[in-house]
Motif scaffolding. Structure first.
Motif, PDB file in Angstrom:
ATOM      1  N   ARG A 163       0.785  -1.244  -0.111  1.00 14.23           N
ATOM      2  CA  ARG A 163      -0.267  -0.031   0.037  1.00 14.23           C
ATOM      3  C   ARG A 163       0.736   1.112  -0.018  1.00 14.23           C
ATOM      4  O   ARG A 163       0.666   2.154  -0.737  1.00 14.23           O
ATOM      5  N   ALA A 164       1.926   1.384   0.866  1.00  7.74           N
ATOM      6  CA  ALA A 164       2.751   2.440   1.025  1.00  7.74           C
ATOM      7  C   ALA A 164       3.474   2.634  -0.520  1.00  7.74           C
ATOM      8  O   ALA A 164       3.387   3.985  -0.936  1.00  7.74           O
ATOM      9  N   LEU A 165       3.974   1.609  -1.386  1.00 13.61           N
ATOM     10  CA  LEU A 165       4.464   1.910  -2.366  1.00 13.61           C
ATOM     11  C   LEU A 165       3.561   2.248  -3.485  1.00 13.61           C
ATOM     12  O   LEU A 165       3.809   3.317  -4.106  1.00 13.61           O
ATOM     13  N   ALA A 166       2.259   1.695  -3.398  1.00 12.22           N
ATOM     14  CA  ALA A 166       1.298   2.099  -4.396  1.00 12.22           C
ATOM     15  C   ALA A 166       1.015   3.502  -3.961  1.00 12.22           C
ATOM     16  O   ALA A 166       0.812   4.448  -5.289  1.00 12.22           O
ATOM     17  N   GLN A 167       0.928   3.951  -3.054  1.00 10.93           N
ATOM     18  CA  GLN A 167       0.546   5.498  -2.663  1.00 10.93           C
ATOM     19  C   GLN A 167       1.639   6.586  -2.884  1.00 10.93           C
ATOM     20  O   GLN A 167       1.455   7.491  -3.504  1.00 10.93           O
ATOM     21  N   ALA A 168       2.747   6.006  -2.734  1.00 14.81           N
ATOM     22  CA  ALA A 168       4.034   6.878  -3.154  1.00 14.81           C
ATOM     23  C   ALA A 168       3.965   7.282  -4.758  1.00 14.81           C
ATOM     24  O   ALA A 168       4.239   8.261  -5.148  1.00 14.81           O
ATOM     25  N   GLU A 169       4.044   6.068  -5.518  1.00 12.34           N
ATOM     26  CA  GLU A 169       3.866   6.021  -6.694  1.00 12.34           C
ATOM     27  C   GLU A 169       2.636   6.811  -7.447  1.00 12.34           C
ATOM     28  O   GLU A 169       2.716   7.755  -8.282  1.00 12.34           O
ATOM     29  N   ASN A 170       1.536   6.770  -6.629  1.00 13.47           N
ATOM     30  CA  ASN A 170       0.404   7.644  -6.919  1.00 13.47           C
ATOM     31  C   ASN A 170       0.647   9.071  -6.741  1.00 13.47           C
ATOM     32  O   ASN A 170       0.303   9.885  -7.349  1.00 13.47           O
ATOM     33  N   GLU A 171       1.284   9.562  -5.700  1.00 13.74           N
ATOM     34  CA  GLU A 171       1.701  10.803  -5.373  1.00 13.74           C
ATOM     35  C   GLU A 171       2.574  11.497  -6.313  1.00 13.74           C
ATOM     36  O   GLU A 171       2.525  12.666  -6.796  1.00 13.74           O
ATOM     37  N   ILE A 172       3.683  10.507  -6.884  1.00 12.65           N
ATOM     38  CA  ILE A 172       4.517  10.964  -7.951  1.00 12.65           C
ATOM     39  C   ILE A 172       3.761  11.151  -9.240  1.00 12.65           C
ATOM     40  O   ILE A 172       3.994  12.207 -10.096  1.00 12.65           O
ATOM     41  N   VAL A 173       2.627  10.548  -9.513  1.00 11.81           N
ATOM     42  CA  VAL A 173       2.135  10.380 -10.785  1.00 11.81           C
ATOM     43  C   VAL A 173       1.551  11.972 -10.864  1.00 11.81           C
ATOM     44  O   VAL A 173       1.327  12.558 -11.574  1.00 11.81           O
ATOM     45  N   ALA A 174       0.574  11.977  -9.511  1.00 11.07           N
ATOM     46  CA  ALA A 174      -0.006  13.311  -9.373  1.00 11.07           C
ATOM     47  C   ALA A 174       0.841  14.651  -9.516  1.00 11.07           C
ATOM     48  O   ALA A 174       0.621  15.659 -10.273  1.00 11.07           O
TER      49      ALA A 174
END
Length: 321
Positions: A76-87
């Protein structure tokens, strides 16, 4: 640990550079580093438990549960970090395009003002026409100043996540995932897993109790806890499933919208190319050509925004785990 990251990576198709390179910075995020440390600690604790010849079945179950939950939280933490980078990445790219549009709009306003003054001197325009052109120039300058500040802010936000980075357009979007992805996300959802583990632990404890040595009221109390937890788990799984499926259904229209925006951009590109030829042939003015170029930049921004809407929805879905 490597298997955990690989399992998540398999859900994410490769994209055009340089966004994948930016996403490689996700494991360095503070939240991911903390979750990774917890995972490694729980893994060591499980290994120590398994090496203990006096371990109990309950102790082993708890150690295995702790590791599984730490793994889910790491994903979850990795997916959320990637989501923040994409945004942040998409916001920065849009800010760069908006600055280019503002610069072109300023050039158009400047030329339009010169044209209005020339016409006014020749008797072909009124003083009001000149005043309106001056106001449009002031507005264009104001918009450019805002766009530059927006670009600086967006790039700073991106730099906080991945370091100094110049975003470039993503040429290839990830394909629409299978609907089975929703079930995978539900299965791996950290909150659901925690409830399932609590339920498993209570059932295990219930199996250890016997009326011959445990008061009936204690057994009934434990059974009531199991029933309550079962209801809570069912309710949460249902609500999360509704939300995830709704987010999944947004992907197809957004992907179609990106394709439509690309077609509109290609049409604007053809119009601009035709305007260039007409300008070279002396059929249109420099001002008309600049206006077509501005329209092309605006179409490009619309296309990027449509792609980004799909990307953010896609990675946002992956982060809902």
């Amino acid at each position: 640990m490597k298997r955990s990251v690989l399992a998540l990576a398999l859900l994410i198709p490769a994209l055009a550079q340089p966004l994948p390179e930016a996403l490689k910075k996700a494991p360095e995020a503070t939240g991911v580093a903390t979750a990774r440390l917890t995972y490694e600690t729980r893994n060591k604790e499980l290994q120590r438990t398994l090496q203990d010849p006096l371990r109990t079945a309950l102790g082993e179950l708890q150690a295995r549960q702790a590791l599984a939950l730490a793994e889910a939280r790491l994903k979850r933490a990795l997916a959320q970090a990637e989501n923040e980078i994409v945004a942040a990445y998409t916001q920065a790219l849009e800010a760069l395009l908006q600055e280019r549009i503002a610069e072109k709009a300023l050039a158009v306003a400047e030329l339009a003002l010169r044209a209005a003054r020339i016409r006014y001197q020749g008797g072909g325009a009124t003083q009001l026409d000149v005043l309106e052109a001056e106001n449009r120039l002031l507005e264009a300058q104001k918009n450019l100043d805002l766009a530059r500040r927006g670009r600086e802010s967006a790039l700073a936000s991106l730099a906080n996540l991945v370091g100094d980075w110049t975003p470039e357009p993503v040429q290839t979007l990830p394909p629409l995932p299978e609907e089975a992805l929703v079930e995978t996300l539900l299965k791996e959802h950290a909150d659901l897993l925690e409830l399932r583990q609590s339920l498993e632990l209570l059932r295990f404890q219930r199996g250890l109790l016997d009326e011959s040595f445990t008061p009936r009221k204690d057994i009934e109390s434990l059974e009531d806890q199991i029933k309550t937890l079962e209801e809570n788990l069912s309710g949460l799984e249902s609500s999360l499933g509704v939300g995830l499926r709704a987010r999944y259904r947004q992907l197809a229209p957004l992907l179609q919208g990106a394709k439509a925006a690309e077609e509109a951009y290609q049409a604007a590109k053809e119009r601009y190319q035709a305007a260039q030829k007409r300008y070279e042939a002396g059929l249109i003015s420099r001002l008309s050509l600049l206006q077509e170029e501005l329209s092309l930049l605006q179409a490009e921004l619309s296309w990027e925004q449509a792609k980004h809407a799909y990307l953010k929805a896609y990675y946002g879905l992956l982060a809902s785990r």
